[in-house]
Motif scaffolding. Structure first.
Motif, PDB file in Angstrom:
ATOM      1  N   SER A  21       0.454  -1.609   0.070  1.00  0.00           N
ATOM      2  CA  SER A  21      -0.497   0.243   0.307  1.00  0.00           C
ATOM      3  C   SER A  21       0.918   1.721   0.063  1.00  0.00           C
ATOM      4  O   SER A  21       1.969   1.436   0.438  1.00  0.00           O
ATOM      5  N   GLN A  22       0.528   2.440  -0.323  1.00  0.00           N
ATOM      6  CA  GLN A  22       0.697   3.450  -0.855  1.00  0.00           C
ATOM      7  C   GLN A  22       0.303   4.355   0.423  1.00  0.00           C
ATOM      8  O   GLN A  22       1.043   5.128   0.707  1.00  0.00           O
ATOM      9  N   VAL A  23      -0.348   4.142   1.009  1.00  0.00           N
ATOM     10  CA  VAL A  23      -1.029   4.567   2.359  1.00  0.00           C
ATOM     11  C   VAL A  23       0.275   4.507   3.696  1.00  0.00           C
ATOM     12  O   VAL A  23       0.341   3.459   4.443  1.00  0.00           O
ATOM     13  N   GLN A  24      -0.115   6.058   3.747  1.00  0.00           N
ATOM     14  CA  GLN A  24       1.143   6.476   4.966  1.00  0.00           C
ATOM     15  C   GLN A  24       0.059   6.130   5.906  1.00  0.00           C
ATOM     16  O   GLN A  24      -0.600   6.859   6.322  1.00  0.00           O
ATOM     17  N   ILE A  25       0.417   5.650   7.162  1.00  0.00           N
ATOM     18  CA  ILE A  25       0.111   5.309   8.901  1.00  0.00           C
ATOM     19  C   ILE A  25       0.224   7.005   9.083  1.00  0.00           C
ATOM     20  O   ILE A  25       1.725   6.728   9.659  1.00  0.00           O
ATOM     21  N   VAL A  26      -0.075   7.755  10.285  1.00  0.00           N
ATOM     22  CA  VAL A  26       0.442   8.760  10.738  1.00  0.00           C
ATOM     23  C   VAL A  26      -0.355   8.443  12.452  1.00  0.00           C
ATOM     24  O   VAL A  26      -1.359   7.550  12.550  1.00  0.00           O
ATOM     25  N   LYS A  27       0.341   9.681  13.368  1.00  0.00           N
ATOM     26  CA  LYS A  27      -0.538   8.404  14.732  1.00  0.00           C
ATOM     27  C   LYS A  27      -1.565   9.691  15.072  1.00  0.00           C
ATOM     28  O   LYS A  27      -2.141   9.192  15.686  1.00  0.00           O
TER      29      LYS A  27
ATOM     30  N   LEU B 150      -5.244  -1.289   5.044  1.00  0.00           N
ATOM     31  CA  LEU B 150      -4.547  -0.094   3.533  1.00  0.00           C
ATOM     32  C   LEU B 150      -4.699  -0.812   2.379  1.00  0.00           C
ATOM     33  O   LEU B 150      -4.682   0.426   1.960  1.00  0.00           O
ATOM     34  N   ARG B 151      -5.225  -1.387   2.324  1.00  0.00           N
ATOM     35  CA  ARG B 151      -5.315  -1.663   0.623  1.00  0.00           C
ATOM     36  C   ARG B 151      -7.364  -1.584   0.118  1.00  0.00           C
ATOM     37  O   ARG B 151      -7.171  -1.354  -1.066  1.00  0.00           O
ATOM     38  N   GLN B 152      -7.502  -1.594   1.039  1.00  0.00           N
ATOM     39  CA  GLN B 152      -8.669  -1.283   1.105  1.00  0.00           C
ATOM     40  C   GLN B 152      -8.449   0.095   1.363  1.00  0.00           C
ATOM     41  O   GLN B 152      -9.455   1.295   0.479  1.00  0.00           O
ATOM     42  N   ALA B 153      -7.666   1.121   1.905  1.00  0.00           N
ATOM     43  CA  ALA B 153      -7.574   2.680   2.091  1.00  0.00           C
ATOM     44  C   ALA B 153      -7.132   3.269   0.636  1.00  0.00           C
ATOM     45  O   ALA B 153      -7.775   3.691  -0.085  1.00  0.00           O
ATOM     46  N   GLN B 154      -6.282   1.896   0.472  1.00  0.00           N
ATOM     47  CA  GLN B 154      -5.922   2.741  -1.001  1.00  0.00           C
ATOM     48  C   GLN B 154      -6.544   2.657  -2.552  1.00  0.00           C
ATOM     49  O   GLN B 154      -6.901   3.246  -3.219  1.00  0.00           O
ATOM     50  N   GLN B 155      -7.586   1.575  -1.988  1.00  0.00           N
ATOM     51  CA  GLN B 155      -7.992   1.446  -3.453  1.00  0.00           C
ATOM     52  C   GLN B 155      -9.269   2.893  -3.332  1.00  0.00           C
ATOM     53  O   GLN B 155     -10.156   2.865  -4.128  1.00  0.00           O
ATOM     54  N   ARG B 156      -9.515   2.961  -2.158  1.00  0.00           N
ATOM     55  CA  ARG B 156     -10.902   4.543  -2.069  1.00  0.00           C
ATOM     56  C   ARG B 156      -9.951   5.524  -2.174  1.00  0.00           C
ATOM     57  O   ARG B 156     -10.961   6.847  -1.979  1.00  0.00           O
ATOM     58  N   GLY B 157      -9.138   5.515  -2.244  1.00  0.00           N
ATOM     59  CA  GLY B 157      -8.343   6.518  -2.512  1.00  0.00           C
ATOM     60  C   GLY B 157      -7.129   7.600  -1.540  1.00  0.00           C
ATOM     61  O   GLY B 157      -6.939   8.780  -1.779  1.00  0.00           O
ATOM     62  N   ALA B 158      -7.252   6.587  -0.695  1.00  0.00           N
ATOM     63  CA  ALA B 158      -6.515   7.500   0.811  1.00  0.00           C
ATOM     64  C   ALA B 158      -5.145   7.225   0.474  1.00  0.00           C
ATOM     65  O   ALA B 158      -4.516   6.630  -0.102  1.00  0.00           O
ATOM     66  N   THR B 159      -4.774   8.913   1.440  1.00  0.00           N
ATOM     67  CA  THR B 159      -3.218   8.523   1.254  1.00  0.00           C
ATOM     68  C   THR B 159      -2.787   8.674   2.727  1.00  0.00           C
ATOM     69  O   THR B 159      -1.551   8.157   2.747  1.00  0.00           O
TER      70      THR B 159
ATOM     71  N   ALA C 195      -8.951  -4.759  11.794  1.00  0.00           N
ATOM     72  CA  ALA C 195      -8.659  -3.437  11.925  1.00  0.00           C
ATOM     73  C   ALA C 195      -9.553  -2.572  11.139  1.00  0.00           C
ATOM     74  O   ALA C 195     -10.101  -2.496  10.210  1.00  0.00           O
ATOM     75  N   ALA C 196      -9.959  -1.419  12.549  1.00  0.00           N
ATOM     76  CA  ALA C 196     -10.311  -0.369  11.862  1.00  0.00           C
ATOM     77  C   ALA C 196      -9.296   0.818  11.140  1.00  0.00           C
ATOM     78  O   ALA C 196      -8.377   0.888  12.465  1.00  0.00           O
ATOM     79  N   LEU C 197      -9.307   1.222  10.322  1.00  0.00           N
ATOM     80  CA  LEU C 197      -8.432   3.105  10.491  1.00  0.00           C
ATOM     81  C   LEU C 197      -9.354   3.520   9.906  1.00  0.00           C
ATOM     82  O   LEU C 197     -10.647   3.309   8.893  1.00  0.00           O
ATOM     83  N   ARG C 198      -9.318   5.029   9.996  1.00  0.00           N
ATOM     84  CA  ARG C 198     -10.001   6.274   9.407  1.00  0.00           C
ATOM     85  C   ARG C 198      -9.248   6.696   8.371  1.00  0.00           C
ATOM     86  O   ARG C 198      -7.606   7.111   8.369  1.00  0.00           O
ATOM     87  N   ILE C 199      -9.306   6.563   7.236  1.00  0.00           N
ATOM     88  CA  ILE C 199      -8.554   7.639   6.307  1.00  0.00           C
ATOM     89  C   ILE C 199      -9.052   8.731   5.593  1.00  0.00           C
ATOM     90  O   ILE C 199      -9.998   9.331   5.696  1.00  0.00           O
TER      91      ILE C 199
END
Length: 99
Positions: A23-29, A64-73, A90-94
């Protein structure tokens, strides 16, 4: 072990090692890091059923793969929710941030 279970385990292993899963989505804190970004909502992914000691990593990669597919960075980990001893979600806010 049954052939179908073995095939499933091999398939998951191949999926996780696949270049398309990186994934190209960056996890931030924290929120301030995405304050100027567009909130896209939340994604949730399950590690699936099976005895996986590394279920958090698996669920996170799939989310993260789902987030990337939805256009998240960018993403913030909202929670890891165990489903028994060896599985979980796992639950992520994107967010989508300008380059």
């Amino acid at each position: 072990m049954r052939k179908s279970a073995l095939a499933c385990m091999v398939g998951v292993g191949m999926l996780l090692n696949s270049p398309t899963l990186i994934s190209q989505v960056q996890i931030v804190k924290a929120e301030p890091q995405v304050a100027a970004c567009l909130a896209l909502g939340e994604v949730r992914a399950s590690s699936g059923y099976g005895k996986k000691f590394g279920w958090r990593s698996l669920a996170e990669k799939l989310a993260l793969r789902q987030a990337q597919q939805r256009g998240a960075t960018h993403a913030i980990v909202k929670e890891f929710k165990p489903q028994g001893a060896f599985n979980g979600i796992a639950a992520l806010r994107i967010f989508r941030c300008a380059p």
